[in-house]
Design an enzyme around this catalytic site. Structure first.
Site, PDB file in Angstrom:
ATOM      1  N   ASP A  47     125.035 106.869 137.488  1.00  0.00           N
ATOM      2  CA  ASP A  47     125.597 108.195 137.260  1.00  0.00           C
ATOM      3  C   ASP A  47     126.640 108.199 136.143  1.00  0.00           C
ATOM      4  O   ASP A  47     127.041 109.277 135.682  1.00  0.00           O
ATOM      5  CB  ASP A  47     126.272 108.717 138.541  1.00  0.00           C
ATOM      6  CG  ASP A  47     125.271 108.907 139.669  1.00  0.00           C
ATOM      7  OD1 ASP A  47     124.148 109.334 139.378  1.00  0.00           O
ATOM      8  OD2 ASP A  47     125.621 108.623 140.830  1.00  0.00           O
ATOM      9  N   ASP A  86     128.066 108.769 142.446  1.00  0.00           N
ATOM     10  CA  ASP A  86     128.776 107.614 142.987  1.00  0.00           C
ATOM     11  C   ASP A  86     128.248 106.283 142.484  1.00  0.00           C
ATOM     12  O   ASP A  86     128.806 105.239 142.822  1.00  0.00           O
ATOM     13  CB  ASP A  86     128.705 107.621 144.516  1.00  0.00           C
ATOM     14  CG  ASP A  86     127.311 107.265 145.029  1.00  0.00           C
ATOM     15  OD1 ASP A  86     126.324 107.582 144.328  1.00  0.00           O
ATOM     16  OD2 ASP A  86     127.206 106.660 146.107  1.00  0.00           O
ATOM     17  N   CYS A  91     165.114 122.245 128.020  1.00  0.00           N
ATOM     18  CA  CYS A  91     164.115 123.302 127.892  1.00  0.00           C
ATOM     19  C   CYS A  91     162.894 122.774 127.159  1.00  0.00           C
ATOM     20  O   CYS A  91     162.842 121.610 126.754  1.00  0.00           O
ATOM     21  CB  CYS A  91     164.689 124.519 127.165  1.00  0.00           C
ATOM     22  SG  CYS A  91     165.106 124.197 125.435  1.00  0.00           S
ATOM     23  N   ASP A 110     124.082 114.007 142.095  1.00  0.00           N
ATOM     24  CA  ASP A 110     123.105 112.965 142.379  1.00  0.00           C
ATOM     25  C   ASP A 110     122.669 113.133 143.840  1.00  0.00           C
ATOM     26  O   ASP A 110     123.367 113.756 144.637  1.00  0.00           O
ATOM     27  CB  ASP A 110     123.756 111.597 142.153  1.00  0.00           C
ATOM     28  CG  ASP A 110     122.817 110.451 142.478  1.00  0.00           C
ATOM     29  OD1 ASP A 110     121.663 110.509 142.055  1.00  0.00           O
ATOM     30  OD2 ASP A 110     123.249 109.520 143.181  1.00  0.00           O
ATOM     31  N   CYS A 152     163.267 121.004 123.841  1.00  0.00           N
ATOM     32  CA  CYS A 152     163.696 119.598 123.890  1.00  0.00           C
ATOM     33  C   CYS A 152     162.495 118.668 124.010  1.00  0.00           C
ATOM     34  O   CYS A 152     162.355 117.701 123.243  1.00  0.00           O
ATOM     35  CB  CYS A 152     164.636 119.369 125.064  1.00  0.00           C
ATOM     36  SG  CYS A 152     166.180 120.288 125.007  1.00  0.00           S
TER      37      CYS A 152
END
Length: 757
Positions: free
Chosen positions: A653, A649, A40, A446, A43
């Site tokens: 950036d 990308d 559970c 961008d 634990c």
């Protein structure tokens, strides 16, 4: 989708070893451990607490995956000490890796089969006790249909053989300084069995026995665990599916022969042959042959991708109808597929911020429930004077209060959600990003490579000095030479506009010279010596800053303008256009429907930015923005209370990606952009950002539903049990079903599908 979509990915962050955060220090190491014995949330919380007490250790434990992701300082602790700490806490731990997954799966399957066998034995022993229950309460009161001695004989093996696991787990929990589900089950059933045994052996015939309650609770809890284990296995189905994609053998050139070898024996540089219809066994580069490849397992996009000499191929993608000879560049753990699997596992092992509340509740849950059970027992005995009823109600409180559902509510949904994302080409690094993506209300994008195709083309070359005397170099009076000078200076740059200049020069058959003394001004331009002359190539804004007068730029309105100048004057203009992606306008419209405002930031000129923004349907944009300024714009949006996503990308950036609340790196982008981003999109399509936000919202909705049901079971169940409205058998059934219902609800998330235009 072009074959260049993933060209920069062969040695990307996805194909490296498990990532270490930049702030972790040079001495940071990571380990993944498979943990056994957790039942559970208490634990997993206890293991985390004990590990995080060690010096230089930061650990996250995933309950449904039964794994711990640990970051540690090897100068202070080692893996053996980490394992010893977990064992001391009362659990088992072994190092986990791709090589050990098969063994781990076999051990789990063997343990599951043993658990099922014990359940059937428990059920066979318990059914006679259950069968007598309708006849126990008649007009004459409580009547034993089965002799009490037989009830004892049936219930005792269930209590101490089948249920021994609860005693072991409970003892380990108490020894570790906390409680868990095992403590509650062991305590509750032992009270019922012990009371019944005292009644039996002291011949207290006027008292009831509750052997059926203790045996039924254990059997039901065991059934719940079996159903839970089956459901949890489905939450990791995405990982299993990815692992199965990897071919086991490959056809390799060895001298004049082609031999079939295990993929595990291949090394970079091996030449492999991929026949039509076969899965590519490794990452590589096509040497000869023409075909197409289905890369849906990477991108979620089923359209085939053309493959020709020089193109990249990736492990587990499916070759089309042509024969390919490929040189292996990434094998084993260094393939893109292996990197994706690691990234998904890392995300599934991480914790969402909402989990903190669950951890806090789990830490105090068992002691509070035990106290409530004790108060229930004392109150019923003191006020009602009925010891038997007091005991039954206290046992019911202990049994129904299992925190299993609470511990499974968040991680099971995270596991399903991140797995779905991977299948759709959305790789989510951590659960925090998955949770925050739901709240995004501004997306900064961008222009180049994000809204546009990222493949700018030279459309205009203008000689601004036509008719003027050129004493230094009369050859400058031609547009071709202006392009040649600019391309020569830019040939070492990775900027998309530089690539367009070089590509155009090569297409014209121009000879590029090696530039000297090149000096880069990020986001503005380059200075260097070409043909023994100082040449500047950059933006109009930068040229003005350098004190140079610009000619009329009206002829290049709506295009990116590259200015070519000597040390003292402008000699030419180059117009570059980058076509909008076919899907960008629809993606922007979809984001708006999701309530997300799109802001375009670009280093390009105002006219070009305005033209692209209008074409894409972006209502707000900023032009001539430097890389550092992009991050400042993101920070400014956050400062006014916006939850900001950033999609990009390129290297320029990266600062803005790092500054955003949630960052998205487009699939064909630079490694540094993907390193800074929280989510990597394998498709170069803003629709993937919308998909990621949609997936986040669906996942968080499931988490909220799960937490509601997990809490409602206890909020309603504990008072009902304390007031005497639930007997232990009903409480045991409700407790077992609470865990199953939470996991099953998480599996309903698999209905989510990415949108396809």
């Amino acid at each position: 989708m072009s074959s260049g979509r993933l060209k920069n990915r062969s040695r990307s962050t996805l194909s490296k070893a498990q990532p270490v955060p930049a702030d972790a220090g040079a001495n940071c190491a990571t380990a993944e451990l498979a943990i056994g014995g957790m039942t559970c949330a208490a634990c997993s919380a206890r293991i985390e607490r004990q590990l995080n007490k060690l010096p230089g250790v930061e650990a996250v434990v995933n309950l449904p995956a039964e794994r711990a992701q640990i970051r540690f300082d090897p100068a202070q602790v080692d893996v053996d000490r980490l394992i010893a700490t977990i064992v001391k806490t009362g659990f088992t731990a072994t190092p986990s890796s791709a090589d050990t997954r098969g063994e781990e799966k076999e051990r789990k399957e063997a343990a599951y089969r043993a658990e099922v066998k014990r359940f059937w034995i428990a059920l066979a022993l318990t059914l006679p006790l259950i069968a007598q229950m309708p006849f126990m309460f008649g007009p004459a009161g409580h009547v034993d249909v089965l002799p009490r001695g037989l009830q004892f004989a049936l219930a005792t093996p269930v209590q101490f053989w089948i249920g021994w696991r609860f005693y072991v787990g409970g003892w380990n929990a108490l020894r570790g300084g906390s409680g868990n589900m095992d403590v509650l089950v062991a305590l509750g059933t032992t009270m019922a069995w012990g009371y019944s045994t005292v009644v039996l052996f002291f011949a207290l015939t006027h008292h009831h026995v509750y052997y059926e309650a203790s045996a039924t609770v254990i059997t039901l809890v065991l059934l719940g665990k079996i159903l839970e284990a089956r459901a949890k296995a489905k939450t990791s189905a995405a990982i299993e599916a990815l692992m199965k994609l990897q071919p086991q053998t490959a056809f390799v050139e060895r001298g004049e022969q082609i031999v079939e070898l295990p993929v595990a024996s291949l090394i970079p540089g091996d030449v492999i042959v991929v026949r039509p219809g076969e899965a590519v066994p490794v990452d590589g580069t096509v040497l000869s042959g023409n075909s197409s490849a289905n890369e849906a397992m990477l991108t979620g996009e089923s359209l085939p991708v053309a493959k020709a000499p020089g193109d990249k191929v990736f492990a587990a993608t499916i070759n089309g109808d042509g024969l390919l000879r490929c040189k292996a560049t990434g094998v084993g753990a260094h393939t893109l597929l292996a990197g994706i699997i690691r990234l998904v596992e890392q995300a599934q092992g991480s914790k969402a911020p909402v989990q903190r509340l669950v951890d806090q509740v789990a830490a105090i849950f068992v002691p509070v429930v035990t106290a409530i059970a004790l108060i229930t027992f004392i109150a019923w005995w003191a006020l009602a004077g009925d010891f038997t009823q007091a005991l039954v109600n206290a046992v019911a409180v202990l049994v129904i209060a299992c925190p299993c559902a609470l511990g499974l509510a968040t991680p099971t949904a995270i596991m399903v959600g991140t797995g779905l994302g991977a299948r759709a080409g959305i790789l989510i690094k951590n659960a925090q990003a998955l949770e925050l993506a739901e709240k995004i209300n501004v997306l900064v994008v961008d222009k180049t490579g994000t809204l546009t195709q990222g493949k700018p083309m030279v459309t205009d070359v203008i000689d601004t000095k036509v008719g003027a005397g050129r004493m230094e170099c009369p050859a400058w009076g031609t547009a071709a030479v202006i392009l040649e000078l600019a391309a020569s200076l830019e040939q070492g740059s990775t900027h998309p506009l530089a690539a367009a200049l070089v590509a155009a020069a090569k297409l014209q058959g121009l000879t590029l010279e090696t530039p000297q003394e090149v000096l880069s001004t990020p986001g503005k331009g380059l200075t260097g010596r070409v043909a023994d002359q100082t040449i500047r190539v950059g933006s109009p804004r930068w040229m003005i800053e350098q004190g140079l007068a610009l000619p009329d730029l009206a002829a290049l309105t709506g295009k990116s303008i590259v200015v070519v100048a000597t040390e003292n004057e402008v000699i030419g203009l180059i117009g570059i256009a980058d076509p909008l992606r076919e899907t960008s306008r629809a993606a922007i419209a979809r984001l708006k429907q999701l309530g997300v405002e799109v802001v375009m930031l670009t280093g390009d000129n105002q006219a070009t930015a305005a033209a692209i923004a209008a074409e894409a349907g972006v209502s707000r944009h900023e032009a001539e923005v430097l890389p550092g300024e992009k991050a400042s714009h993101v920070a400014a949006l956050k400062a006014v209370g916006k939850v900001v996503g950033m999609a990009g990308d390129g290297i320029n950036d990266a600062p803005a990606l790092a500054a955003a609340d949630v960052s998205f790196a487009m699939g064909a982008g630079a490694d540094v952009a993907m390193e800074a981003a929280d989510v990597t999109l394998m498709r170069d399509d803003l629709n993937s950002v919308a998909d990621a936000i949609s997936l986040s919202r669906a996942t968080l909705a499931k988490i909220r539903q799960n937490l509601f049901w997990a809490f409602i079971y206890n909020v309603l169940g504990i008072p009902l049990a304390a007031l005497g409205f639930l007997n232990p058998v009903v409480a045991g059934a409700a407790m077992a079903m609470s865990s199953v219902s939470v996991v099953s609800n998480s599996l309903l998330l698999r209905r989510w599908k990415p949108e396809r235009n």
